[in-house]
Design a protein around this motif. Structure first.
Motif, PDB file in Angstrom:
ATOM      1  N   THR A 231      61.380 -21.771  11.900  1.00 50.29           N
ATOM      2  CA  THR A 231      60.285 -22.413  12.635  1.00 50.29           C
ATOM      3  C   THR A 231      60.383 -23.927  12.616  1.00 50.29           C
ATOM      4  O   THR A 231      59.875 -24.593  13.509  1.00 50.29           O
ATOM      5  N   ASN A 232      61.049 -24.497  11.627  1.00 53.92           N
ATOM      6  CA  ASN A 232      61.184 -25.965  11.536  1.00 53.92           C
ATOM      7  C   ASN A 232      62.505 -26.453  12.135  1.00 53.92           C
ATOM      8  O   ASN A 232      62.967 -27.540  11.818  1.00 53.92           O
ATOM      9  N   ALA A 233      63.115 -25.680  13.011  1.00 55.48           N
ATOM     10  CA  ALA A 233      64.423 -26.034  13.575  1.00 55.48           C
ATOM     11  C   ALA A 233      64.327 -27.240  14.501  1.00 55.48           C
ATOM     12  O   ALA A 233      63.449 -27.318  15.349  1.00 55.48           O
ATOM     13  N   THR A 234      65.215 -28.205  14.309  1.00 56.78           N
ATOM     14  CA  THR A 234      65.344 -29.378  15.183  1.00 56.78           C
ATOM     15  C   THR A 234      66.837 -29.618  15.393  1.00 56.78           C
ATOM     16  O   THR A 234      67.677 -29.033  14.712  1.00 56.78           O
ATOM     17  N   ARG A 235      67.152 -30.521  16.325  1.00 54.71           N
ATOM     18  CA  ARG A 235      68.579 -30.852  16.549  1.00 54.71           C
ATOM     19  C   ARG A 235      69.230 -31.451  15.312  1.00 54.71           C
ATOM     20  O   ARG A 235      70.428 -31.318  15.116  1.00 54.71           O
ATOM     21  N   ASN A 236      68.460 -32.129  14.496  1.00 54.27           N
ATOM     22  CA  ASN A 236      69.007 -32.836  13.335  1.00 54.27           C
ATOM     23  C   ASN A 236      69.340 -31.911  12.171  1.00 54.27           C
ATOM     24  O   ASN A 236      70.161 -32.254  11.333  1.00 54.27           O
ATOM     25  N   ASN A 237      68.675 -30.776  12.069  1.00 48.34           N
ATOM     26  CA  ASN A 237      68.922 -29.928  10.898  1.00 48.34           C
ATOM     27  C   ASN A 237      69.600 -28.592  11.242  1.00 48.34           C
ATOM     28  O   ASN A 237      69.716 -27.732  10.389  1.00 48.34           O
ATOM     29  N   ILE A 238      70.065 -28.413  12.479  1.00 51.24           N
ATOM     30  CA  ILE A 238      70.720 -27.167  12.895  1.00 51.24           C
ATOM     31  C   ILE A 238      72.195 -27.442  13.198  1.00 51.24           C
ATOM     32  O   ILE A 238      72.531 -28.424  13.849  1.00 51.24           O
ATOM     33  N   THR A 239      73.044 -26.543  12.727  1.00 53.87           N
ATOM     34  CA  THR A 239      74.463 -26.557  13.041  1.00 53.87           C
ATOM     35  C   THR A 239      74.827 -25.177  13.577  1.00 53.87           C
ATOM     36  O   THR A 239      74.435 -24.161  12.993  1.00 53.87           O
ATOM     37  N   VAL A 240      75.568 -25.135  14.679  1.00 54.40           N
ATOM     38  CA  VAL A 240      75.994 -23.864  15.261  1.00 54.40           C
ATOM     39  C   VAL A 240      77.519 -23.852  15.265  1.00 54.40           C
ATOM     40  O   VAL A 240      78.154 -24.789  15.735  1.00 54.40           O
ATOM     41  N   ARG A 241      78.074 -22.759  14.729  1.00 50.07           N
ATOM     42  CA  ARG A 241      79.526 -22.604  14.687  1.00 50.07           C
ATOM     43  C   ARG A 241      79.893 -21.258  15.285  1.00 50.07           C
ATOM     44  O   ARG A 241      79.261 -20.248  14.989  1.00 50.07           O
ATOM     45  N   ARG A 242      80.937 -21.275  16.110  1.00 51.27           N
ATOM     46  CA  ARG A 242      81.452 -20.023  16.669  1.00 51.27           C
ATOM     47  C   ARG A 242      82.543 -19.531  15.733  1.00 51.27           C
ATOM     48  O   ARG A 242      83.464 -20.268  15.383  1.00 51.27           O
TER      49      ARG A 242
ATOM     50  N   VAL B 216      74.267 -28.268  19.943  1.00 56.55           N
ATOM     51  CA  VAL B 216      72.959 -27.609  19.880  1.00 56.55           C
ATOM     52  C   VAL B 216      72.164 -27.998  21.125  1.00 56.55           C
ATOM     53  O   VAL B 216      72.013 -29.176  21.430  1.00 56.55           O
ATOM     54  N   THR B 217      71.635 -27.000  21.838  1.00 56.55           N
ATOM     55  CA  THR B 217      70.863 -27.264  23.059  1.00 56.55           C
ATOM     56  C   THR B 217      69.376 -27.061  22.788  1.00 56.55           C
ATOM     57  O   THR B 217      68.976 -26.413  21.809  1.00 56.55           O
ATOM     58  N   ALA B 218      68.569 -27.599  23.684  1.00 56.47           N
ATOM     59  CA  ALA B 218      67.114 -27.456  23.549  1.00 56.47           C
ATOM     60  C   ALA B 218      66.698 -25.999  23.700  1.00 56.47           C
ATOM     61  O   ALA B 218      65.783 -25.526  23.014  1.00 56.47           O
ATOM     62  N   ALA B 219      67.354 -25.262  24.569  1.00 59.25           N
ATOM     63  CA  ALA B 219      67.030 -23.845  24.744  1.00 59.25           C
ATOM     64  C   ALA B 219      67.300 -23.060  23.462  1.00 59.25           C
ATOM     65  O   ALA B 219      66.526 -22.163  23.097  1.00 59.25           O
ATOM     66  N   LEU B 220      68.381 -23.394  22.748  1.00 58.57           N
ATOM     67  CA  LEU B 220      68.682 -22.730  21.481  1.00 58.57           C
ATOM     68  C   LEU B 220      67.594 -23.036  20.451  1.00 58.57           C
ATOM     69  O   LEU B 220      67.147 -22.136  19.740  1.00 58.57           O
TER      70      LEU B 220
ATOM     71  N   ALA C 135      84.825 -15.695  14.437  1.00 61.18           N
ATOM     72  CA  ALA C 135      85.402 -14.483  15.013  1.00 61.18           C
ATOM     73  C   ALA C 135      84.360 -13.384  15.227  1.00 61.18           C
ATOM     74  O   ALA C 135      84.448 -12.617  16.178  1.00 61.18           O
ATOM     75  N   ALA C 136      83.352 -13.312  14.364  1.00 62.94           N
ATOM     76  CA  ALA C 136      82.355 -12.236  14.454  1.00 62.94           C
ATOM     77  C   ALA C 136      81.202 -12.566  15.399  1.00 62.94           C
ATOM     78  O   ALA C 136      80.540 -11.672  15.902  1.00 62.94           O
ATOM     79  N   GLY C 137      80.921 -13.849  15.611  1.00 67.85           N
ATOM     80  CA  GLY C 137      79.785 -14.224  16.458  1.00 67.85           C
ATOM     81  C   GLY C 137      79.466 -15.697  16.307  1.00 67.85           C
ATOM     82  O   GLY C 137      80.361 -16.529  16.205  1.00 67.85           O
ATOM     83  N   TYR C 138      78.152 -16.001  16.269  1.00 64.85           N
ATOM     84  CA  TYR C 138      77.688 -17.380  16.116  1.00 64.85           C
ATOM     85  C   TYR C 138      76.995 -17.509  14.773  1.00 64.85           C
ATOM     86  O   TYR C 138      76.091 -16.745  14.453  1.00 64.85           O
ATOM     87  N   LYS C 139      77.412 -18.511  13.994  1.00 62.48           N
ATOM     88  CA  LYS C 139      76.795 -18.774  12.702  1.00 62.48           C
ATOM     89  C   LYS C 139      75.840 -19.945  12.875  1.00 62.48           C
ATOM     90  O   LYS C 139      76.256 -21.027  13.298  1.00 62.48           O
ATOM     91  N   ILE C 140      74.563 -19.722  12.564  1.00 61.63           N
ATOM     92  CA  ILE C 140      73.548 -20.764  12.694  1.00 61.63           C
ATOM     93  C   ILE C 140      73.127 -21.166  11.286  1.00 61.63           C
ATOM     94  O   ILE C 140      72.703 -20.327  10.486  1.00 61.63           O
ATOM     95  N   ILE C 141      73.233 -22.453  11.005  1.00 57.15           N
ATOM     96  CA  ILE C 141      72.907 -22.979   9.684  1.00 57.15           C
ATOM     97  C   ILE C 141      71.804 -24.009   9.843  1.00 57.15           C
ATOM     98  O   ILE C 141      71.923 -24.939  10.648  1.00 57.15           O
ATOM     99  N   MET C 142      70.705 -23.833   9.066  1.00 55.10           N
ATOM    100  CA  MET C 142      69.611 -24.789   9.109  1.00 55.10           C
ATOM    101  C   MET C 142      69.479 -25.418   7.728  1.00 55.10           C
ATOM    102  O   MET C 142      69.307 -24.716   6.724  1.00 55.10           O
ATOM    103  N   ALA C 143      69.579 -26.732   7.680  1.00 57.70           N
ATOM    104  CA  ALA C 143      69.429 -27.460   6.423  1.00 57.70           C
ATOM    105  C   ALA C 143      67.945 -27.712   6.184  1.00 57.70           C
ATOM    106  O   ALA C 143      67.207 -28.080   7.093  1.00 57.70           O
ATOM    107  N   SER C 144      67.505 -27.519   4.949  1.00 52.22           N
ATOM    108  CA  SER C 144      66.097 -27.770   4.622  1.00 52.22           C
ATOM    109  C   SER C 144      65.971 -29.122   3.932  1.00 52.22           C
ATOM    110  O   SER C 144      66.957 -29.769   3.593  1.00 52.22           O
ATOM    111  N   ARG C 145      64.733 -29.524   3.702  1.00 52.49           N
ATOM    112  CA  ARG C 145      64.487 -30.847   3.110  1.00 52.49           C
ATOM    113  C   ARG C 145      64.956 -30.947   1.671  1.00 52.49           C
ATOM    114  O   ARG C 145      65.310 -32.009   1.197  1.00 52.49           O
TER     115      ARG C 145
END
Length: 188
Positions: A151-162, A136-140, A164-174
């Motif tokens: 809006t509450n995205a941080t490096r600690n709660n975001i996972t990015v997976r590539r 996960v990059t700061a630009a992302l 076959a269809a594209g990029y899957k972005i998963i954000m864990a909540s509290r």
């Protein structure tokens, strides 16, 4: 080499043994055990079988064997009716192995193994693993904050997976749940 060239090799092998004084032994040549072709030759009490047989090896594909084997079965040579020589009971003298490269193209066993390895590598390089975790990059993070629900995205709660269809972005909540979004690759 083409399949017809394998027929020439088989014929030359038969001619080689005919030149050594062997003659056709027709009372053991009837029937088939699934081989492509076989010829039985006799010299005195010794019977040789020259066989062209196709076999499938699940690791390396189709192969054709041209083998020469000495009969170990008990055969009555004076009998006019058919006798059976079993291919799996032959005492091997020679075994030439050719690997199938393409529909009508064969090569030596070593060349076939190299071509099969190249084919496997090309196939595996075409396929992307099911999912691959990306850093996960700061630009992302900055671009995600402008998207609804991230809006509450941080490096600690975001996972990015590539995938076959594209990029899957998963954000864990509290509270333990997670929000996910798929950003698809553009169609080519």
């Amino acid at each position: 080499m083409k399949r017809t060239e394998l027929d020439v090799i088989f014929t030359n092998k038969v001619n080689e043994y005919l030149a050594r004084g062997y003659v056709f032994n027709t009372n053991t040549m009837s029937g088939s055990q699934g081989e492509i072709a076989h010829v039985d030759l006799r010299k005195g009490d010794e019977i040789l079988r020259i066989v062209m047989d196709g076999k499938y090896d699940w690791r390396n594909g189709d192969k054709i064997h041209i083998l020469v084997g000495r009969n170990t079965n008990r055969v009555n040579l004076d009998r006019e009716s058919s006798e059976t020589i079993w291919n799996n009971d032959l005492e091997m003298i020679e075994d030439l192995v050719f690997s199938k490269i393409a529909e009508n193209w064969y090569a030596s066993e070593e060349e076939g193994a190299a071509a099969n390895e190249l084919r496997k590598n090309r196939y595996s390089s075409q396929h992307v693993p099911a999912e691959k975790e990306l850093s996960v990059t700061a630009a992302l993070i900055r671009s995600l904050k402008s998207r609804k629900g991230f809006t509450n995205a941080t490096r600690n709660n975001i996972t990015v997976r590539r995938c076959a269809a594209g990029y899957k972005i998963i954000m864990a909540s509290r509270n333990g749940s997670s929000k996910q979004e798929l950003i698809r690759f553009p169609n080519k």
